[in-house]
Write a protein that holds these residues in place. Sequence first.
Motif, mmCIF file in Angstrom:
data_model
loop_
_atom_site.group_PDB
_atom_site.id
_atom_site.type_symbol
_atom_site.label_atom_id
_atom_site.label_comp_id
_atom_site.label_asym_id
_atom_site.label_seq_id
_atom_site.Cartn_x
_atom_site.Cartn_y
_atom_site.Cartn_z
ATOM 1 N N VAL A 196 0.879 -1.046 0.071
ATOM 2 C CA VAL A 196 -0.092 0.112 -0.081
ATOM 3 C C VAL A 196 0.851 1.179 0.130
ATOM 4 C CG1 VAL A 196 -1.667 1.220 1.253
ATOM 5 C CG2 VAL A 196 -1.867 -1.236 1.099
ATOM 6 N N ARG A 197 1.953 1.452 0.728
ATOM 7 C CA ARG A 197 2.856 2.458 1.014
ATOM 8 C C ARG A 197 3.588 2.669 -0.048
ATOM 9 N NH1 ARG A 197 7.540 3.472 3.650
ATOM 10 N NH2 ARG A 197 7.846 1.012 4.234
ATOM 11 N N LEU A 198 4.192 1.520 -0.714
ATOM 12 C CA LEU A 198 5.197 1.793 -1.795
ATOM 13 C C LEU A 198 4.676 1.523 -3.124
ATOM 14 C CD1 LEU A 198 8.210 -0.008 0.102
ATOM 15 C CD2 LEU A 198 7.598 2.721 0.139
ATOM 16 N N GLU A 199 3.327 2.249 -3.597
ATOM 17 C CA GLU A 199 2.788 2.149 -4.607
ATOM 18 C C GLU A 199 3.584 2.875 -5.613
ATOM 19 O OE1 GLU A 199 -1.401 3.047 -7.391
ATOM 20 O OE2 GLU A 199 -1.165 3.156 -5.045
ATOM 21 N N ARG A 200 3.997 2.349 -6.556
ATOM 22 C CA ARG A 200 4.575 3.190 -7.816
ATOM 23 C C ARG A 200 3.641 3.733 -8.614
ATOM 24 N NH1 ARG A 200 9.520 3.344 -7.917
ATOM 25 N NH2 ARG A 200 9.726 4.157 -10.259
ATOM 26 N N PHE A 201 3.339 5.089 -8.841
ATOM 27 C CA PHE A 201 2.408 5.768 -9.323
ATOM 28 C C PHE A 201 2.542 5.809 -10.712
ATOM 29 C CE2 PHE A 201 2.175 7.105 -5.091
ATOM 30 C CZ PHE A 201 0.829 6.543 -4.672
ATOM 31 N N ARG A 202 1.516 5.682 -11.772
ATOM 32 C CA ARG A 202 1.576 5.836 -13.325
ATOM 33 C C ARG A 202 1.294 7.180 -13.790
ATOM 34 N NH1 ARG A 202 -1.361 0.452 -15.062
ATOM 35 N NH2 ARG A 202 -2.513 1.011 -13.084
ATOM 36 N N GLY A 236 0.455 8.497 -16.580
ATOM 37 C CA GLY A 236 -0.664 8.422 -17.424
ATOM 38 C C GLY A 236 -1.791 7.594 -16.987
ATOM 39 N N ASN A 237 -1.885 7.252 -15.746
ATOM 40 C CA ASN A 237 -3.229 6.626 -15.046
ATOM 41 C C ASN A 237 -4.001 7.349 -14.331
ATOM 42 O OD1 ASN A 237 -4.895 4.901 -13.713
ATOM 43 N ND2 ASN A 237 -3.670 3.046 -14.580
ATOM 44 N N PRO A 238 -5.218 7.742 -14.768
ATOM 45 C CA PRO A 238 -6.084 8.910 -13.995
ATOM 46 C C PRO A 238 -6.154 8.378 -12.559
ATOM 47 C CG PRO A 238 -6.862 8.644 -16.131
ATOM 48 C CD PRO A 238 -5.988 7.636 -16.129
ATOM 49 N N GLU A 239 -6.411 6.961 -12.723
ATOM 50 C CA GLU A 239 -6.956 6.205 -11.057
ATOM 51 C C GLU A 239 -5.420 6.517 -10.301
ATOM 52 O OE1 GLU A 239 -8.428 2.457 -11.708
ATOM 53 O OE2 GLU A 239 -10.241 3.141 -12.750
ATOM 54 N N SER A 240 -4.458 6.239 -10.879
ATOM 55 C CA SER A 240 -3.301 6.200 -9.995
ATOM 56 C C SER A 240 -2.922 7.495 -9.692
ATOM 57 C CB SER A 240 -2.060 5.651 -11.108
ATOM 58 O OG SER A 240 -0.725 5.732 -10.161
ATOM 59 N N LEU A 241 -2.991 8.433 -10.508
ATOM 60 C CA LEU A 241 -2.730 9.963 -10.086
ATOM 61 C C LEU A 241 -3.837 10.378 -9.144
ATOM 62 C CD1 LEU A 241 -1.796 11.459 -13.486
ATOM 63 C CD2 LEU A 241 -0.596 10.734 -11.705
ATOM 64 N N ALA A 242 -5.182 10.055 -9.248
ATOM 65 C CA ALA A 242 -6.093 10.351 -8.210
ATOM 66 C C ALA A 242 -5.782 9.945 -6.782
ATOM 67 C CB ALA A 242 -7.629 9.653 -8.561
ATOM 68 N N ARG A 243 -5.342 8.596 -6.721
ATOM 69 C CA ARG A 243 -4.482 8.089 -5.528
ATOM 70 C C ARG A 243 -3.582 8.943 -5.042
ATOM 71 N NH1 ARG A 243 -5.475 2.907 -8.174
ATOM 72 N NH2 ARG A 243 -3.199 2.916 -8.656
ATOM 73 N N LEU A 244 -2.748 9.469 -5.728
ATOM 74 C CA LEU A 244 -1.701 10.246 -5.394
ATOM 75 C C LEU A 244 -1.829 11.782 -4.941
ATOM 76 C CD1 LEU A 244 1.609 11.065 -5.201
ATOM 77 C CD2 LEU A 244 1.672 11.329 -7.467
ATOM 78 N N ASP A 245 -3.186 12.174 -5.558
ATOM 79 C CA ASP A 245 -3.496 13.440 -5.175
ATOM 80 C C ASP A 245 -4.081 13.410 -3.777
ATOM 81 O OD1 ASP A 245 -3.946 16.217 -6.087
ATOM 82 O OD2 ASP A 245 -6.152 15.613 -5.790
ATOM 83 N N ARG A 246 -4.561 11.985 -3.528
ATOM 84 C CA ARG A 246 -5.466 12.053 -2.097
ATOM 85 C C ARG A 246 -4.559 11.784 -1.081
ATOM 86 N NH1 ARG A 246 -9.058 8.802 -5.372
ATOM 87 N NH2 ARG A 246 -7.973 6.922 -4.615
ATOM 88 N N MET A 247 -3.187 11.781 -1.316
ATOM 89 C CA MET A 247 -2.387 11.368 -0.404
ATOM 90 C C MET A 247 -2.095 12.442 0.784
ATOM 91 S SD MET A 247 0.245 8.437 -1.856
ATOM 92 C CE MET A 247 0.919 8.247 -0.283
ATOM 93 N N ARG A 248 -2.568 12.351 2.050
ATOM 94 C CA ARG A 248 -2.557 13.238 3.089
ATOM 95 C C ARG A 248 -1.060 13.803 3.197
ATOM 96 N NH1 ARG A 248 -6.455 16.559 2.429
ATOM 97 N NH2 ARG A 248 -5.799 17.547 4.201
ATOM 98 N N ARG A 249 -0.134 13.099 3.009
ATOM 99 C CA ARG A 249 1.297 13.230 3.595
ATOM 100 C C ARG A 249 1.840 14.467 2.755
ATOM 101 N NH1 ARG A 249 5.086 8.422 2.353
ATOM 102 N NH2 ARG A 249 3.446 7.130 3.508
#
Length: 277
Positions: A69-75, A77-90
């Motif tokens: 969960v913590r070490l996900e490598r974000f893509r 070009g992938n909107p879902e992956s970027l959305a997860r990154l954008d939501r990360m509160r850290r």
Amino acid sequence: MRGRGWLKDIISHFVIVCLLGAALVVLYKKAMGTPDLKDKSWISTIFTVAAVLLALMVIIFIRQVFTRVRLERFRPGNPESLARLDRMRRFHLPERYQQLQETWYEARSDLCQFYIDKGWRPLKRKPFDVVLQRYRKLPSFGRAPYVDRLFIFYHPMLNVLIVDQTLNMCERAIRMSYKTAPAPKNMIVFLTDMDHAEEVTSAAAGIVNYLCRLDKKTSLYPLLIDFNGGKLYYPIDTTLVRKSHRLSFFKARVQLTRFVRKQIPKEMSLEEPMDTI
């Protein structure tokens, strides 16, 4: 990054651990209920070892869950992956730090001066805003003295390609100057005030995914300040970097965060004068 079977793997591993635990409990009860085996010391030893091995499996399972969960490598070009990154509160600064460029007009020069006041010496600019260097307090034994190097790079239309190209430029500069000014610890601070949130998050993926290690003794730690979105991005996985470097980068990130937080002017309440008769 997470594969398609990520959740399936986690569930299957959880089921296996539960079945092994249940089987161990059943076997232990049966052994303790058998008079011929109950008093055997080696039976207790076997079950103790089995319990320890099961506990290790549980620990490995828990670490696997949190690591994935913590070490996900974000893509990028992938909107879902970027959305997860954008939501990360850290990575989020408080909401009042959004659109920081509207109140902090001299951010680039102030940031350079912040590091100069801490003993960094500016060297050159192009293609960066500035490159700063600081000598380390280590004996050189006749060799070129070790330094720490810091790159500051602003781009109004930052994207993941520019981030990758800039990181490659930093890596080349570090390797080319290793004989004359070896720099084991290096940092780069990206700055952008672009109002296109998806592009900024895509660029941030290049920062967050970066592994920071150039070779066994050399590391490069990137940071990205998103003035418009009020965020500070940094690499998640620094396990390949030396522990001393990790601690140094953590301190540098904390110092930078504190400096950015000081840039919001305090709201002053204006009291209206009372009418006098």
